[in-house]
Design a protein around this motif. Structure first.
Motif, PDB file in Angstrom:
ATOM      1  N   VAL A  60      -1.067 -20.781 -10.525  1.00  0.00           N
ATOM      2  CA  VAL A  60      -0.311 -22.018 -10.341  1.00  0.00           C
ATOM      3  C   VAL A  60       0.698 -22.134 -11.473  1.00  0.00           C
ATOM      4  CG1 VAL A  60      -0.437 -24.534 -10.199  1.00  0.00           C
ATOM      5  CG2 VAL A  60      -2.281 -23.150  -9.251  1.00  0.00           C
ATOM      6  N   ASP A  61       1.917 -22.548 -11.136  1.00  0.00           N
ATOM      7  CA  ASP A  61       2.955 -22.770 -12.141  1.00  0.00           C
ATOM      8  C   ASP A  61       2.710 -24.120 -12.802  1.00  0.00           C
ATOM      9  OD1 ASP A  61       5.218 -22.888 -13.671  1.00  0.00           O
ATOM     10  OD2 ASP A  61       6.643 -22.688 -12.013  1.00  0.00           O
ATOM     11  N   VAL A  62       2.305 -24.106 -14.082  1.00  0.00           N
ATOM     12  CA  VAL A  62       1.918 -25.335 -14.778  1.00  0.00           C
ATOM     13  C   VAL A  62       2.739 -25.508 -16.052  1.00  0.00           C
ATOM     14  CG1 VAL A  62       0.037 -26.616 -15.857  1.00  0.00           C
ATOM     15  CG2 VAL A  62      -0.449 -25.096 -13.930  1.00  0.00           C
ATOM     16  N   LYS A  63       3.260 -26.714 -16.240  1.00  0.00           N
ATOM     17  CA  LYS A  63       3.947 -27.067 -17.486  1.00  0.00           C
ATOM     18  C   LYS A  63       3.207 -28.255 -18.098  1.00  0.00           C
ATOM     19  CE  LYS A  63       8.512 -28.403 -19.339  1.00  0.00           C
ATOM     20  NZ  LYS A  63       8.712 -27.215 -20.185  1.00  0.00           N
ATOM     21  N   VAL A  64       2.739 -28.106 -19.336  1.00  0.00           N
ATOM     22  CA  VAL A  64       2.007 -29.174 -20.024  1.00  0.00           C
ATOM     23  C   VAL A  64       2.934 -29.808 -21.058  1.00  0.00           C
ATOM     24  CG1 VAL A  64      -0.001 -29.764 -21.431  1.00  0.00           C
ATOM     25  CG2 VAL A  64      -0.179 -27.956 -19.694  1.00  0.00           C
ATOM     26  N   ILE A  65       3.101 -31.125 -20.986  1.00  0.00           N
ATOM     27  CA  ILE A  65       4.029 -31.804 -21.888  1.00  0.00           C
ATOM     28  C   ILE A  65       3.372 -33.043 -22.495  1.00  0.00           C
ATOM     29  CG2 ILE A  65       6.065 -31.022 -20.607  1.00  0.00           C
ATOM     30  CD1 ILE A  65       6.255 -33.864 -19.440  1.00  0.00           C
ATOM     31  N   THR A  66       3.904 -33.498 -23.617  1.00  0.00           N
ATOM     32  CA  THR A  66       3.478 -34.764 -24.227  1.00  0.00           C
ATOM     33  C   THR A  66       4.698 -35.658 -24.388  1.00  0.00           C
ATOM     34  OG1 THR A  66       3.758 -33.895 -26.471  1.00  0.00           O
ATOM     35  CG2 THR A  66       1.557 -33.701 -25.476  1.00  0.00           C
ATOM     36  N   ARG A  67       4.455 -36.947 -24.316  1.00  0.00           N
ATOM     37  CA  ARG A  67       5.504 -37.933 -24.546  1.00  0.00           C
ATOM     38  C   ARG A  67       4.903 -39.112 -25.301  1.00  0.00           C
ATOM     39  NH1 ARG A  67       8.160 -34.314 -22.997  1.00  0.00           N
ATOM     40  NH2 ARG A  67       9.822 -34.280 -21.421  1.00  0.00           N
ATOM     41  N   LYS A  68       5.706 -39.753 -26.137  1.00  0.00           N
ATOM     42  CA  LYS A  68       5.290 -40.983 -26.785  1.00  0.00           C
ATOM     43  C   LYS A  68       5.823 -42.159 -25.981  1.00  0.00           C
ATOM     44  CE  LYS A  68       4.991 -39.345 -31.574  1.00  0.00           C
ATOM     45  NZ  LYS A  68       5.497 -39.509 -32.955  1.00  0.00           N
ATOM     46  N   GLY A  69       5.020 -43.193 -25.866  1.00  0.00           N
ATOM     47  CA  GLY A  69       5.471 -44.358 -25.127  1.00  0.00           C
ATOM     48  C   GLY A  69       4.494 -45.504 -25.241  1.00  0.00           C
TER      49      GLY A  69
END
Length: 227
Positions: A60-69
């Protein structure tokens, strides 16, 4: 389906959502965007690495990201727009009472305020296949646009669609007007009779009717239009 967004807080229920999203991606194609919204000073590198290593992400094509909010809902919506997602998949803790089909929490806030379609997963799926989808509706004009999405999802999994109108009186159950609206709905979409079932179901409340019909008919997925 191009991009599917899965917000995660590393909870058990969010892992169930990740697992089901990976199944959808394998079935329909597309990329998974796994999002964690960080708090001030939070260290999550090790936990994100564990997410990347989950066995169901193979092939599976997976992109793991983080964001502040500060606002979880607004951040999820911003990321959805950024990656042009078609679906958000979220874990949910279940129901707090029979009148709440979705728990009043972050998940509900996203459903109420998001411009995207949202799929909630309430527990680990014993079977990943979707054989039946329930579409409770009043079959008004606005329900036609919602059903286009439901039908496309059902076609992918070759699932049977249950069209349901819940009423609270015996008179309404026998109403020709309600039955005619449902028949016009079926005719409009040229639905295959082998993959469709329509019912007028009487119960004390609409919420109870949806729940009891789902139990009686072993429904796998519930599809509800939101304003």
């Amino acid at each position: 389906m191009n991009n599917i967004l899965i917000p995660t807080d590393f909870s058990e229920n969010s892992i169930y959502a990740l697992e089901y999203a990976s199944f959808i991606a394998k079935t329909k194609g597309g990329k998974l965007i796994v999002l964690h919204i960080t708090k001030d000073g939070e260290r999550v590198k090790d936990r994100l690495e564990k997410i990347r290593a989950l066995p169901f992400f193979k092939e599976v094509d997976v992109k793991v990201i983080t964001r502040k909010g500060k606002s979880i809902t607004k951040t999820i919506n911003k990321v959805g727009i950024e990656f042009d997602v078609e679906l958000i998949v979220m874990g949910s803790n279940g129901v707090s009472n029979v009148g709440e089909l979705i728990m009043g929490s972050t998940t509900e806030n996203v459903i109420r305020n998001s411009q995207f379609n949202v799929l909630t997963i309430k527990h680990k799926m014993l079977s990943l296949d979707i054989d039946s989808i329930l579409f409770p509706s009043d079959f008004s004009a606005e329900s036609y646009a919602v059903f286009e999405i439901v039908k496309a999802f059902a076609d992918t999994f070759n699932a049977k669609i249950h069209l349901l109108r819940v009423v609270t009186s015996e008179k309404d159950k026998k109403s020709k007007k309600i039955i005619n609206k449902m028949n016009l709905f079926k005719e409009h979409f040229k639905l295959d009779e082998e993959l469709i079932k329509s019912s007028v179901y009487k119960d004390k409340t609409r919420e109870l009717g949806v729940l009891n019909y789902s139990i009686d008919n072993d429904i796998d997925m519930l599809a509800i239009g939101s304003h």
